[in-house]
Design an enzyme around this catalytic site. Structure first.
Site, PDB file in Angstrom:
ATOM      1  N   SER A 156       0.832  -1.199   0.000  1.00 17.74           N
ATOM      2  CA  SER A 156       0.000   0.000   0.000  1.00 17.74           C
ATOM      3  C   SER A 156       0.873   1.257   0.000  1.00 17.74           C
ATOM      4  CB  SER A 156      -0.964  -0.044   1.191  1.00 17.74           C
ATOM      5  OG  SER A 156      -1.956   0.940   1.071  1.00 17.74           O
ATOM      6  N   ASP A 252     -10.169  -3.956  -4.730  1.00 12.99           N
ATOM      7  CA  ASP A 252      -9.367  -2.915  -4.093  1.00 12.99           C
ATOM      8  C   ASP A 252      -9.480  -1.649  -4.925  1.00 12.99           C
ATOM      9  OD1 ASP A 252      -7.429  -1.287  -2.942  1.00 12.99           O
ATOM     10  OD2 ASP A 252      -5.813  -2.756  -3.083  1.00 12.99           O
ATOM     11  N   HIS A 282      -7.992  -5.149  -0.439  1.00 16.42           N
ATOM     12  CA  HIS A 282      -6.817  -4.426   0.037  1.00 16.42           C
ATOM     13  C   HIS A 282      -6.433  -4.952   1.417  1.00 16.42           C
ATOM     14  CE1 HIS A 282      -4.069  -0.997  -0.146  1.00 16.42           C
ATOM     15  NE2 HIS A 282      -4.231  -0.914   1.168  1.00 16.42           N
TER      16      HIS A 282
END
Length: 310
Positions: A156, A252, A282
Site C-alpha cells: 500500500s 481494491d 486491500h
C-alpha cells in the site's frame, strides 16, 4: 470473480465492529483503531528477530531485522516499508508479514519505522526510507547481510515508498537494487479510476474516504504535481529501474493504479511480474491468519524476491 469465501467471512466479522468515521477521526484515533484490529496469531517462524537503531542525519529510526531459518551465513537483504497510508502502521502491525516474506524468500528483511504524517509530511517518509537503504548498504557487516544483494518491498503506502526509493536510488546513485516487490501500491491520486468506482465505498476494507484522508495528511496543502515521489505514476521516466513484482487485489480501489504503474514500468523496459489476485481485498497480504489463500500470493512475491537475490 466473486469475493474469496475466506475474505467474505472476514468482512462479515469486520462488519460487526464499530465503523470508523474518517471525517471525525484524528490520526491518533485511526492509529489506535488500526493497532487494535491487527490479527495476532502464531507468527511465521524465523531464526532471528533483532531490533536495530538506524542513526541518520538529524534523527534515529527504529528498524527490525528478520533472518529466516536456513539462511546463508550472509543472506541478501530486503528493506520492507509498512503500509498504512503514511499515517498509521508500525513495526508491530507488519511483524507477521515481514516474517512470512523472510521465511518464503530466504532473504533477511529489515522493516523500517519511517516517520509518519501529518507530524512529518511528504517527503519525510520517502527520505527516511531512501536513507535507510543507504545506511543498510553501508552497514552490511553490522547487520550480517550481503549488501551487494539488496531489494525493497512494501504494501500500500509502503509499496509507494518502495517504488519511490527505487527511483531515488537510480537518480541519486544510491545502492543498486535487484528487485522491488510492490504489494497493492499507491501510485496515483485519481479517484475516477474504475476500481475506485467499483470498490471505493468502504465495504471492502479500504475506501475512497480513507484514501482522501490519508492523502490529505501526507501532502497537506502541497500540489500533487510538486510531489513526484508521492504520485509516482506521474514520474516521466521509469527506465533503468530494478525488476518488479506488482500484486494487486480484485476488490481494491487501488487495483487499477497499481496495474497502470506495472504497465508503465513494462513500457519503460523494466521486467515486471504483475497480477491481480482474484477475490481479494486491500490488505489481504497481511491477513493470512484469516485468509490462508493469501499464502499463494505471499509465496509468489517472495519467490520472485528470492530468485532475484540469489
Amino acid at each position: 470473480m466473486p469475493l474469496n469465501s475466506q475474505v467474505e467471512a472476514l468482512l462479515q466479522f469486520m462488519a460487526d465492529q464499530p465503523l470508523l468515521d474518517f471525517d471525525q477521526s484524528s490520526p491518533a484515533d485511526v492509529r489506535a483503531a488500526y493497532d487494535q484490529s491487527v490479527m495476532q496469531g502464531e507468527p511465521p517462524k524465523v531464526a532471528v528477530v533483532t531490533d536495530v537503531l538506524l542513526p541518520l542525519e538529524g534523527r534515529t529510526l527504529q528498524g527490525r531485522l528478520y533472518v529466516p531459518e536456513g539462511a546463508e551465513d550472509t543472506p541478501p537483504l530486503t528493506l520492507y516499508f509498512h503500509g498504512g497510508g503514511w499515517v498509521i502502521g508500525t513495526l508491530d502491525t507488519h511483524d507477521a508479514t515481514c516474517r512470512a516474506i523472510a521465511q518464503k524468500s530466504q532473504s533477511a528483511v529489515l522493516s523500517i519505522a519511517y516517520r509518519l504524517a501529518p507530524e512529518h509530511r511528504y517527503p519525510a517518509a520517502v527520505e527516511d526510507c531512501f536513507e535507510a537503504l543507504v545506511w543498510a548498504a553501508q552497514n552490511g557487516a553490522r547487520l550480517g547481510i550481503d549488501s551487494s544483494r539488496l531489494a525493497v518491498a512494501g504494501d500500500s503506502a509502503g509499496g509507494n515508498l518502495a517504488a519511490a526509493v527505487a527511483i531515488l536510488s537510480r537518480d541519486r546513485g544510491g545502492p543498486p537494487l535487484r528487485h522491488q516487490l510492490l504489494i497493492y501500491p499507491v501510485t496515483d491520486l485519481d479517484y475516477e479510476r474504475a476500481s475506485y468506482r467499483d470498490n471505493g465505498g468502504g465495504e471492502y476494507f479500504l475506501g475512497e474516504a480513507g484514501m482522501r484522508w490519508f492523502w490529505g495528511h501526507y501532502l497537506g496543502d502541497l500540489d500533487p504535481n510538486a510531489a513526484p515521489n508521492a504520485v509516482i505514476i506521474r514520474q516521466p521516466d521509469l527506465s533503468g529501474l530494478p525488476p518488479a513484482t506488482v500484486i494487486t487485489a480484485e476488490f481494491d480501489p487501488l487495483r487499477d493504479e497499481g496495474m497502470a504503474y506495472a504497465d508503465k514500468l513494462k513500457a519503460a523496459g523494466v521486467p515486471v511480474d504483475a497480477a491481480v489476485a482474484p477475490g481479494m481485498i486491500h490488505g489481504f497480504f497481511s491477513m493470512f491468519e484469516a485468509v490462508p489463500d493469501a499464502w499463494i500470493w505471499i509465496e509468489r512475491g517472495s519467490s520472485n524476491l528470492g530468485q532475484a537475490l540469489a
